[in-house]
Design a protein around this motif. Structure first.
Motif, PDB file in Angstrom:
ATOM      1  N   LYS B  42       0.840  -1.182   0.073  1.00 28.89           N
ATOM      2  CA  LYS B  42      -0.081   0.185  -0.084  1.00 28.89           C
ATOM      3  C   LYS B  42       0.803   1.287  -0.070  1.00 28.89           C
ATOM      4  O   LYS B  42       1.850   1.344   0.886  1.00 28.89           O
ATOM      5  N   HIS B 103      15.578  -4.460   2.183  1.00 26.71           N
ATOM      6  CA  HIS B 103      14.759  -3.958   3.258  1.00 26.71           C
ATOM      7  C   HIS B 103      15.337  -2.786   4.173  1.00 26.71           C
ATOM      8  O   HIS B 103      14.946  -2.723   5.160  1.00 26.71           O
ATOM      9  N   PHE B 106      13.497  -0.152   4.841  1.00 27.24           N
ATOM     10  CA  PHE B 106      12.070  -0.561   5.612  1.00 27.24           C
ATOM     11  C   PHE B 106      12.285  -0.349   7.073  1.00 27.24           C
ATOM     12  O   PHE B 106      11.733   0.288   7.858  1.00 27.24           O
ATOM     13  N   TYR B 116       6.534  -3.724  -0.400  1.00 33.15           N
ATOM     14  CA  TYR B 116       7.284  -4.674  -1.228  1.00 33.15           C
ATOM     15  C   TYR B 116       6.031  -5.649  -1.790  1.00 33.15           C
ATOM     16  O   TYR B 116       5.283  -6.226  -1.165  1.00 33.15           O
TER      17      TYR B 116
END
Lengths: 724, 181
Positions: B42, B103, B106, B116
């Protein structure tokens, strides 16, 4: 569960923020689909830039009909966006997910016929041509007509509430059957009946409104586009009272929020009426000149003291008095309601009438014909029901069951379908969309449809209801078909296909007209010519279909004023009827009396001992329209499972944790859903959305119908909840 | 001129239109899971935040995306040089062809923004550059039925929100995000 942090705006620490937004615990890799979740392949995930913009109407819900712009490249729709110049809009979360409906691999693509007998585990669907499908339907309907009479054929329209309904009713009436019914037997029309019994609708939100009561309306999730006007009203200082058992997004705009126990709206309105009368806040001129039964209404409401109403509804007496004062002291007043929450109760029609009466005390009901008016645009009624229905009236199946409904509604009240089929009163059906899950004890409705001698249906999907048919027809979505005409405000718009239809899908109007030809009635149906039909519908507006084809944004018709006429309400007395003469004649109370829900805690205390929670179903979620869109991945990801909204207090008392499986049980059975612990629900009331095949609320709700309108009591049952 | 977003929590009503409009416009794949918090990817996310208890409970909704931070932590930690901040408008963009899916971003992002999908590379809000560079609103702003989200330069947004008691979101990365109080 409860986040104590209010969003502070200026200082959100990292952990607070992550917690608040549910980000913690995100795994980075894509988890596979779990069993039970839909395998929703395909779609438009490759949005490409460029392409031509074409305009149409969104059909993802039943009431929106918002304008939508579709980007089309190489004959394929790639993206959508709001059609900004159109009065209805912008499209909501559902509209933005429409391409997953359009290009879904499970769309029904060809007409098919059943090759295995009904009741077989597999219908053995076999592809046939449109000609064979319509020919078979015509032959079977004619056979029934000749053997038993045309009225034995049911013509039924489901959701969406499309302007194509008049076409189906015309088909029914010309065929000779008055038995045209729709899903409006459980939606919206009961409100119209209640309004007509009283005399007229109350004013909604107008530029003059100073106090607005929003009664059971959460347009933020049912029709987001209308929130704009409510925000504007708030900003200009309109006083807002929100009546909703839940905390909805609308609630934060309210000066006062009343949370009645579902089903007690009538008592609340009568209690407010008492305050308005006692404190002399009513509109004397209107009441004296334009109402009937005022004295008796005034006497009746005396018993509804704020304290008594608190006991019935759970609304604190002080809040009720404050709400009544705020409302009646800020005239002109308005009332926003929605399609059904007030009338989805056994006493729903009377409850709705009571609210209407309360608003009438404040002068909120405009007297028809008193002032010059600007009538809404409408096209010609092609049903011809005014002339065709009266001679067939005696053959209506609902005549004896729901005589009040029958007086007002040109369509039948179809909620006793199982009885009509069992008694042989209805033997065949043409279903333009239908969902048997919309009725309480829905298994009886599935059986009834299955038991008919012959059935045919049109839909986008081979739904569980379509699986019961003898013939299924692939319906085109709004993006694939011509028409029907859409009127929004002063704009008349004729949607044209923006992409070619999937498979052999056809617009409903188109195939229905073709069916009329197969039935030998072509001459009465413009020989199947859709454009000629639209021309005829448009005639009163001075437009032609060809004009609209050339107007990609529609044609705006300037408002015209109808001068004041002979003022008066369309009731037997010509006045607003606090005491309805029509109801009295039919054997009901003329006053909008309050009666307890028969399955509720006060009327059925013994049941309530075992089932202490109020079970409310049917309130809207933003991402779904009734049973639709569970197969739409973009919407399903927002709400993957059926859930129960339950207050933290009730959850704690049962040891229930967030997202775990819980069993909802009523005297009629049980379903399993995920717990959602939230203040949306007040203590003592739980909410489950309808239409989930794996947790279908209607299998555990009783067939309790409002005796006036026939509407089912979806919202005031009793249940118990426990850990699974 | 740094660009960013403003969110009016009085108006945001949790209808998810912005989320779907964002995914529709940018072709973001859907993913259905019943694991709480694992939905995605999202680029924009709507969340309800509750406080208090009956009868004084409050629920507000917030819609948030990448904050296009003044000092983006993701850019600083990316070992592949896949994330950059555009000098002309401060929009933080990711080059999919360079991303190695490690990542790092993240874990560095204070707001859990990087997402992802099935490709494994990082994706996130790009401020709808294919719209905004043509002078159009980003898809989320363009679609919001409540006019709750606004996009613009931080100066424009500050001016717009002067009377609305909005504040810039606090954080070491200087998020380009104003939110109403």
């Amino acid at each position: 569960m409860q986040d104590k942090e209010k969003i502070p705006g200026c200082r959100l620490g990292r952990r607070t923020f992550l917690k608040a937004t549910g980000v913690l615990g995100v795994t980075a890799t894509g988890a596979g689909l779990k069993p039970g979740l839909p395998n929703v392949g395909v779609a438009d995930t490759k949005a490409t830039s460029g392409g031509e913009i074409r305009r149409s109407i969104c059909d993802m819900c039943c009431l929106g009909r918002c304008g939508i712009e579709v980007f089309v490249k190489d004959g394929r729709a790639t993206r959508v966006q709001p059609f900004k110049d159109y009065p209805n809009g912008p499209i909501c979360v559902k509209g933005n997910s429409i391409l997953f409906q359009l290009y879904h691999p499970d769309r029904l693509k060809y007409p098919m016929k059943r090759t295995k007998p009904k009741g077989s585990s597999n219908a053995g669907w076999q592809r046939i041509t449109w000609d064979e499908a319509l020919g078979t339907i015509a032959a079977n309907l004619t056979k029934i007509k000749q053997k038993y009479g045309a009225e034995k054929v049911l013509f039924y329209a489901g959701d969406p509430k499309d302007p194509v309904r008049p076409n189906l009713q015309r088909l029914a009436l010309k065929f000779g059957s008055p038995n045209y019914g729709t899903e409006s037997s459980v939606c919206h029309r009961a409100i119209i009946v209640a309004q007509n019994l009283n005399g007229a609708a109350s004013a909604g939100l107008t530029p003059a409104t100073r106090a607005l009561i929003i009664w059971a309306n959460n347009s933020a999730w049912s029709q987001p586009r209308s929130m704009g006007e409510i925000f504007k009203a708030k900003e200009r200082g309109v006083k807002i009272i929100d009546v909703d058992p839940r905390i909805a997004p609308t609630t934060k705009l309210a000066d006062i929020h009343l949370q009645p126990r579902p089903g007690t709206d009538g008592a609340l309105a009568l209690g407010m009426s008492r305050v308005i009368l006692h404190e002399n806040l009513y509109d004397k001129e209107f009441v004296l000149k334009w109402t009937q039964g005022f004295q008796e209404f005034g006497s009746y409401v005396q018993q509804f003291t704020p304290e008594k109403v608190e006991k019935i509804t759970g609304v604190p007496a002080g809040k009720l008095v404050a709400a009544a004062r705020l409302y009646a002291s800020n005239k002109p007043t308005g009332w926003l309601t929605s399609a059904s929450p007030t009338v989805h109760h056994w006493n729903g029609c009377q409850n709705h009438r009571a609210i209407s009466a309360m608003t009438a005390l404040t002068g909120a009901v405009p007297v028809p014909g008193l002032e010059p008016s600007t009538p809404a645009l409408s096209f010609r009624d092609i049903t011809e029901s005014r002339t065709l229905l009266p001679p067939l009236r005696s053959k209506r199946v609902d005549l004896k069951d729901f005589p009040v409904w029958e007086q007002f509604e040109p369509e039948i009240q179809i909620n006793r379908l199982p009885e009509y089929v069992k008694d042989g009163v209805l033997r065949a059906g043409l279903f333009v969309g239908c969902n048997y899950r919309m009725w309480p004890q829905d298994q009886l409705y599935a059986k009834a449809i299955s038991d008919m001698d012959f059935t045919a249906g049109a839909d986008f999907w081979l739904t569980p209801t379509m699986e019961l048919m003898d013939i299924v027809l692939p319906a085109a979505t709004s993006l694939e078909r011509l028409g029907p005409i859409n009127i929004a405000g002063r704009t008349v718009f004729l949607p044209q296909p923006v992409v070619p239809p999937i498979g052999e899908a056809r617009g409903d109007m188109e195939w229905m007209w073709d069916l009329a030809k197969h039935l030998g009635m072509g001459a009465e149906f413009w020989n199947g010519d859709v454009m000629a039909t639209i021309d005829s519908q448009l005639e009163p507006l001075g437009l032609k279909a060809a004009d609209l084809i050339k107007a990609p944004k529609g044609i705006v018709i300037p408002p015209s004023t109808t001068p004041a006429g002979k003022p008066g309400f369309k009731t037997p007395s010509g006045k607003f009827e606090f005491k309805s003469s029509i109801l009295e004649k039919a054997g009901f109370d003329g006053l909008p009396t309050y009666k307890e829900p028969p399955e509720g805690p006060i009327a059925a205390p013994q049941t309530a001992e075992k089932f202490p929670l109020i079970f409310n179903t049917g309130s809207r979620e933003p991402m779904y329209t009734h049973s639709r869109h569970r197969n739409n991945p973009r919407l399903r990801e927002l709400q993957p499972n059926p859930k129960l909204d339950i207050n933290p207090k009730d959850a704690q008392a049962r040891g229930i944790k967030q997202s775990e499986d819980v069993i909802v049980e009523t005297p009629l059975g049980r379903i399993t859903v995920k717990a959602n612990i939230t203040n949306i629900a007040q203590p003592g009331v739980v909410h489950v959305f309808h239409g989930w095949p794996q947790a279908d609320v209607n299998t555990i709700l009783p067939r309790t119908f409002d005796p006036i309108t026939g509407f089912p009591a979806f919202k005031s049952q009793l249940c118990q909840v426990r850990k699974a | 001129m740094q660009k960013g977003f403003y969110l009016d929590t009085e108006r945001c009503m949790g209808c998810h239109t912005c989320e779907a409009a964002c995914k529709n416009w940018n072709g973001v794949e859907p993913k259905i899971t019943d694991k709480p918090g694992a939905q995605g990817p999202k680029w924009r996310r709507v969340t309800n935040i509750e406080s208090g208890a009956y009868p004084n409970a409050q629920i507000i909704s917030v819609s948030l995306s990448c904050m296009h931070c003044g000092e983006p932590a993701c850019v600083a930690v990316c070992p592949a040089g896949a994330i950059s901040k555009r000098p002309e408008d401060g929009i933080v963009v990711v080059d999919q062809s360079k991303c190695i899916g490690c990542h790092y971003c993240f874990f560095a992002c204070p707001f859990g923004v990087p997402q992802y999908g099935s490709s494994g590379t990082m994706q996130k809000c790009n401020y709808c550059l294919d719209r905004t560079e043509k002078g159009q609103e980003p898809a989320c702003v363009n679609s919001c039925p409540a006019l709750a989200i606004r996009a613009g330069t931080m100066d424009e947004l500050a001016k717009y929100t002067q009377e609305r008691l909005a504040r810039q979101l606090a954080g070491s990365t200087q998020p380009s995000m104003l939110i109403s109080r």
